[in-house]
Design an enzyme around this catalytic site. Sequence first.
Site, PDB file in Angstrom:
ATOM      1  N   CYS A  55      -3.816 -10.747 -17.861  1.00 48.12           N
ATOM      2  CA  CYS A  55      -4.309  -9.728 -17.620  1.00 48.12           C
ATOM      3  C   CYS A  55      -3.355  -8.466 -17.240  1.00 48.12           C
ATOM      4  O   CYS A  55      -3.011  -8.551 -15.900  1.00 48.12           O
ATOM      5  CB  CYS A  55      -5.332  -9.511 -16.955  1.00 48.12           C
ATOM      6  SG  CYS A  55      -6.117  -7.925 -16.594  1.00 48.12           S
ATOM      7  N   CYS A 110      -4.822  -6.235 -14.522  1.00 48.34           N
ATOM      8  CA  CYS A 110      -4.845  -7.056 -13.357  1.00 48.34           C
ATOM      9  C   CYS A 110      -3.670  -6.819 -12.459  1.00 48.34           C
ATOM     10  O   CYS A 110      -3.326  -6.822 -11.250  1.00 48.34           O
ATOM     11  CB  CYS A 110      -5.314  -8.446 -13.564  1.00 48.34           C
ATOM     12  SG  CYS A 110      -6.902  -8.525 -14.160  1.00 48.34           S
TER      13      CYS A 110
END
Length: 106
Positions: A30, A33
Amino acid sequence: MAQRINKDNFEEKVLKSPLPVLVDFYSDSCIPCKQLSPVLGDIEDEREDTLSVYKVNVNYDMELAEKYDVMGVPALRLFVQGEVKAERAGAAGKADIEAWIDENLK
């Protein structure tokens, strides 16, 4: 940088913590993230005496992600005395996350 925890130490590190705990549910693949990680690291460093910060990888700990209704990553959960006090999804800047933490710790 926030320590990665899993279902084996989640209770000890989060649910039994005397301090409020910010948990970042994330995935290695991600991009948001990855962008959020240094922001949380700064918050952890600056608040080390008043807030613990941990990371849970949803790919390895799906059980925890399901338990805390994580539908997408990054997902933040703020725990106080073992209970989820607040939650938010998506990456954000440091000022926004700190304001969210402060608002929910009043």
